[in-house]
Design a protein around this motif. Structure first.
Motif, PDB file in Angstrom:
ATOM      1  N   ASN A  39       0.825  -1.204   0.000  1.00  0.00           N
ATOM      2  CA  ASN A  39       0.000   0.000   0.000  1.00  0.00           C
ATOM      3  C   ASN A  39       0.867   1.265   0.000  1.00  0.00           C
ATOM      4  OD1 ASN A  39      -2.405  -1.425  -0.035  1.00  0.00           O
ATOM      5  ND2 ASN A  39      -2.559  -1.494   2.200  1.00  0.00           N
ATOM      6  N   MET A  40       1.971   1.221   0.762  1.00  0.00           N
ATOM      7  CA  MET A  40       2.862   2.383   0.807  1.00  0.00           C
ATOM      8  C   MET A  40       3.497   2.630  -0.562  1.00  0.00           C
ATOM      9  SD  MET A  40       6.246   2.962   3.149  1.00  0.00           S
ATOM     10  CE  MET A  40       7.164   1.769   2.160  1.00  0.00           C
ATOM     11  N   GLU A  41       3.889   1.560  -1.218  1.00  0.00           N
ATOM     12  CA  GLU A  41       4.506   1.725  -2.527  1.00  0.00           C
ATOM     13  C   GLU A  41       3.493   2.285  -3.541  1.00  0.00           C
ATOM     14  OE1 GLU A  41       5.991  -2.142  -3.414  1.00  0.00           O
ATOM     15  OE2 GLU A  41       7.731  -1.968  -2.067  1.00  0.00           O
ATOM     16  N   ARG A  42       2.244   1.850  -3.455  1.00  0.00           N
ATOM     17  CA  ARG A  42       1.224   2.398  -4.369  1.00  0.00           C
ATOM     18  C   ARG A  42       0.965   3.881  -4.072  1.00  0.00           C
ATOM     19  NH1 ARG A  42      -1.146  -2.815  -3.807  1.00  0.00           N
ATOM     20  NH2 ARG A  42      -2.394  -2.073  -2.020  1.00  0.00           N
ATOM     21  N   SER A  43       0.947   4.196  -2.757  1.00  0.00           N
ATOM     22  CA  SER A  43       0.733   5.611  -2.396  1.00  0.00           C
ATOM     23  C   SER A  43       1.869   6.477  -2.895  1.00  0.00           C
ATOM     24  CB  SER A  43       0.584   5.752  -0.881  1.00  0.00           C
ATOM     25  OG  SER A  43      -0.587   5.102  -0.439  1.00  0.00           O
ATOM     26  N   GLU A  44       3.095   6.002  -2.826  1.00  0.00           N
ATOM     27  CA  GLU A  44       4.240   6.771  -3.324  1.00  0.00           C
ATOM     28  C   GLU A  44       4.136   6.981  -4.835  1.00  0.00           C
ATOM     29  OE1 GLU A  44       7.558   4.485  -2.002  1.00  0.00           O
ATOM     30  OE2 GLU A  44       7.612   5.390   0.009  1.00  0.00           O
ATOM     31  N   ALA A  45       3.697   5.914  -5.537  1.00  0.00           N
ATOM     32  CA  ALA A  45       3.558   6.046  -7.003  1.00  0.00           C
ATOM     33  C   ALA A  45       2.461   7.036  -7.366  1.00  0.00           C
ATOM     34  CB  ALA A  45       3.272   4.662  -7.613  1.00  0.00           C
ATOM     35  N   LEU A  46       1.338   6.966  -6.669  1.00  0.00           N
ATOM     36  CA  LEU A  46       0.241   7.907  -6.949  1.00  0.00           C
ATOM     37  C   LEU A  46       0.634   9.324  -6.580  1.00  0.00           C
ATOM     38  CD1 LEU A  46      -2.795   5.795  -5.676  1.00  0.00           C
ATOM     39  CD2 LEU A  46      -2.208   6.327  -8.066  1.00  0.00           C
ATOM     40  N   MET A  47       1.403   9.464  -5.495  1.00  0.00           N
ATOM     41  CA  MET A  47       1.847  10.808  -5.069  1.00  0.00           C
ATOM     42  C   MET A  47       2.766  11.407  -6.124  1.00  0.00           C
ATOM     43  SD  MET A  47       1.620  13.093  -2.721  1.00  0.00           S
ATOM     44  CE  MET A  47       2.528  14.548  -2.219  1.00  0.00           C
ATOM     45  N   ALA A  48       3.588  10.568  -6.711  1.00  0.00           N
ATOM     46  CA  ALA A  48       4.509  11.063  -7.724  1.00  0.00           C
ATOM     47  C   ALA A  48       3.762  11.547  -8.975  1.00  0.00           C
ATOM     48  CB  ALA A  48       5.520   9.974  -8.102  1.00  0.00           C
ATOM     49  N   LYS A  49       2.601  10.954  -9.251  1.00  0.00           N
ATOM     50  CA  LYS A  49       1.822  11.338 -10.417  1.00  0.00           C
ATOM     51  C   LYS A  49       0.786  12.401 -10.084  1.00  0.00           C
ATOM     52  CE  LYS A  49       2.299   6.844 -12.677  1.00  0.00           C
ATOM     53  NZ  LYS A  49       1.574   5.682 -13.215  1.00  0.00           N
ATOM     54  N   GLY A  50       0.692  12.763  -8.808  1.00  0.00           N
ATOM     55  CA  GLY A  50      -0.243  13.807  -8.409  1.00  0.00           C
ATOM     56  C   GLY A  50      -1.651  13.316  -8.173  1.00  0.00           C
ATOM     57  N   VAL A  94      -0.070   8.173   5.973  1.00  0.00           N
ATOM     58  CA  VAL A  94      -0.841   7.090   6.614  1.00  0.00           C
ATOM     59  C   VAL A  94      -0.316   5.735   6.153  1.00  0.00           C
ATOM     60  CG1 VAL A  94      -3.107   6.021   6.753  1.00  0.00           C
ATOM     61  CG2 VAL A  94      -2.887   8.502   6.945  1.00  0.00           C
ATOM     62  N   ALA A  95      -0.018   5.598   4.857  1.00  0.00           N
ATOM     63  CA  ALA A  95       0.487   4.328   4.327  1.00  0.00           C
ATOM     64  C   ALA A  95       1.850   3.981   4.927  1.00  0.00           C
ATOM     65  CB  ALA A  95       0.577   4.381   2.803  1.00  0.00           C
ATOM     66  N   ARG A  96       2.721   5.021   5.014  1.00  0.00           N
ATOM     67  CA  ARG A  96       4.054   4.757   5.605  1.00  0.00           C
ATOM     68  C   ARG A  96       3.932   4.374   7.079  1.00  0.00           C
ATOM     69  NH1 ARG A  96       7.481   9.812   2.950  1.00  0.00           N
ATOM     70  NH2 ARG A  96       7.756   8.865   0.832  1.00  0.00           N
ATOM     71  N   SER A  97       3.019   5.016   7.801  1.00  0.00           N
ATOM     72  CA  SER A  97       2.819   4.686   9.219  1.00  0.00           C
ATOM     73  C   SER A  97       2.315   3.256   9.376  1.00  0.00           C
ATOM     74  CB  SER A  97       1.838   5.665   9.844  1.00  0.00           C
ATOM     75  OG  SER A  97       1.567   5.320  11.188  1.00  0.00           O
ATOM     76  N   SER A  98       1.400   2.892   8.510  1.00  0.00           N
ATOM     77  CA  SER A  98       0.858   1.521   8.570  1.00  0.00           C
ATOM     78  C   SER A  98       1.953   0.495   8.286  1.00  0.00           C
ATOM     79  CB  SER A  98      -0.294   1.374   7.571  1.00  0.00           C
ATOM     80  OG  SER A  98      -1.355   2.255   7.894  1.00  0.00           O
ATOM     81  N   ALA A  99       2.826   0.782   7.324  1.00  0.00           N
ATOM     82  CA  ALA A  99       3.922  -0.135   7.002  1.00  0.00           C
ATOM     83  C   ALA A  99       4.891  -0.265   8.184  1.00  0.00           C
ATOM     84  CB  ALA A  99       4.658   0.344   5.754  1.00  0.00           C
ATOM     85  N   GLY A 100       5.169   0.907   8.846  1.00  0.00           N
ATOM     86  CA  GLY A 100       6.055   0.842  10.016  1.00  0.00           C
ATOM     87  C   GLY A 100       5.450   0.040  11.147  1.00  0.00           C
TER      88      GLY A 100
END
Length: 338
Positions: A136-147, A156-162
């Motif tokens: 989920n974190m990796e998908r959020s990073e990809a979507l963030m990069a594309k805006g 939230v995704a990074r916190s969940s991964a941690g």
């Protein structure tokens, strides 16, 4: 001058000759050497067993009298066994307690193994959740990069991964704790098993002490004087009575000058003083490995002072032939002439 038809000179010559011949005959000197060796240094022997208790206590019962005939296993006397019975029961109770603790350890092992399986399952679940959170974190990073996603969604995704990674570490730690608990149970069981073995040995010792309160005849024979009575206090090693088994033999102590022609298996006869010098028979079975003086507690030292040669005695064992009725009346210590 003649005396009863015999010249006095011939009589004077004859009498000394007769005296010399009588001395030679009495001492078995040539020409009157004896072909049969004889000794009066001989006695009936037997195994005299001293019966003693192995435990201390008051004598509760005496079932025999002096000189009684007993068979193997017959009860001779009994020591008060109440204390020893209680010690036996106490040892059995301790053994039961130790065995219960060992059984509980088996149950603890089963519980510890179940905890390990539970921890392994928790670890697998935590790893699956961590993999999902990371994806989920990796998908959020990809979507963030594309805006197409906001910074808040990415945080939230990074916190969940941690959190998921921390849950994996916690599950691994729980698994290690469960394994350590199992090892502790297994190690503790060795001590519990040792306690059970020790308690079982204590029960056996208590049983032996209880059995030793019964003084029984070790074999068939006749008793000596019974030296104790009911109510007497005895300790381990006290002499209670003696047992003389039925098997007897003769020990003849021949001079060393008499044993040259003696051999194992030779027939022997012996007269028993106590039975009116009746003659019984036997056979030589063994010769002593050394002269009797070698077995003395205080040995003579022939290397000092003046020396006088003395003929040594060699003990010879003679087994009594079976089937002789009067042989039953022989008792150890009787004097015989072999």
């Amino acid at each position: 001058m003649n005396l009863a038809g015999v010249p006095i000179l011939s009589l004077v010559t004859f009498l000394p000759l007769v005296g010399v011949l009588l001395i030679l005959f009495a001492w078995r000197l040539p020409p009157f050497e004896a072909t049969i060796e004889q000794t009066d240094n001989a006695y009936v022997r037997g195994n005299v067993t001293v019966l003693s208790p192995q435990v201390a206590g008051y004598v509760a019962e005496v079932l025999v009298t002096d000189y009684a005939n007993v068979r193997k296993g017959d009860l001779i006397m009994r020591i008060d066994d109440r204390i020893y019975a209680q010690k036996r029961d106490q040892a059995k109770a301790t053994l039961a307690s130790k065995r219960a603790a060992l059984t509980a350890s088996t149950q603890q092992e089963a519980s510890a193994r179940a905890n390990i399986r539970l921890s392994e399952a928790g670890g697998a679940s935590a790893k699956a959740a961590a993999n999902l959170a990371r994806a989920n974190m990796e998908r959020s990073e990809a979507l963030m990069a594309k805006g197409f996603s906001t910074q808040r969604d990415l945080d939230v995704a990074r916190s969940s991964a941690g959190q998921a990674d921390a849950a994996v570490q916690e599950a691994e730690a729980k698994l290690e704790v469960s394994k350590q608990a199992l090892d502790q149970v297994l190690v503790g069981r060795q001590a519990l098993q040792a306690d059970v073995d020790q308690a079982a040995a204590a029960v056996e010792l208590a049983e032996i002490d209880l059995a030793n309160t019964r003084i029984v005849a070790p074999e068939e024979g006749s008793l000596g004087i019974v030296g104790t009575s009911v109510g007497s206090y005895v300790v381990a090693g006290s002499q209670l009575t003696s047992l003389v088994p039925d098997r007897k033999w003769v020990m003849a102590n021949f001079k060393e000058t008499q044993v040259a022609n003696l051999k194992t298996g030779q027939k022997a006869t012996f007269d028993v003083d106590a039975l009116g010098h009746v003659t019984l028979t036997g056979r030589i079975t063994r010769f002593s490995p050394a002269a009797g003086s070698e077995f003395a507690v205080i040995k003579a030292d022939n290397t000092t002072g003046n020396f006088t040669k003395v003929a040594q005695r060699i003990p010879v064992r003679i087994e009594i032939d079976p089937g002789q009725q009067l042989a039953e009346r022989l008792t150890p210590g009787m004097s015989v002439i072999v």
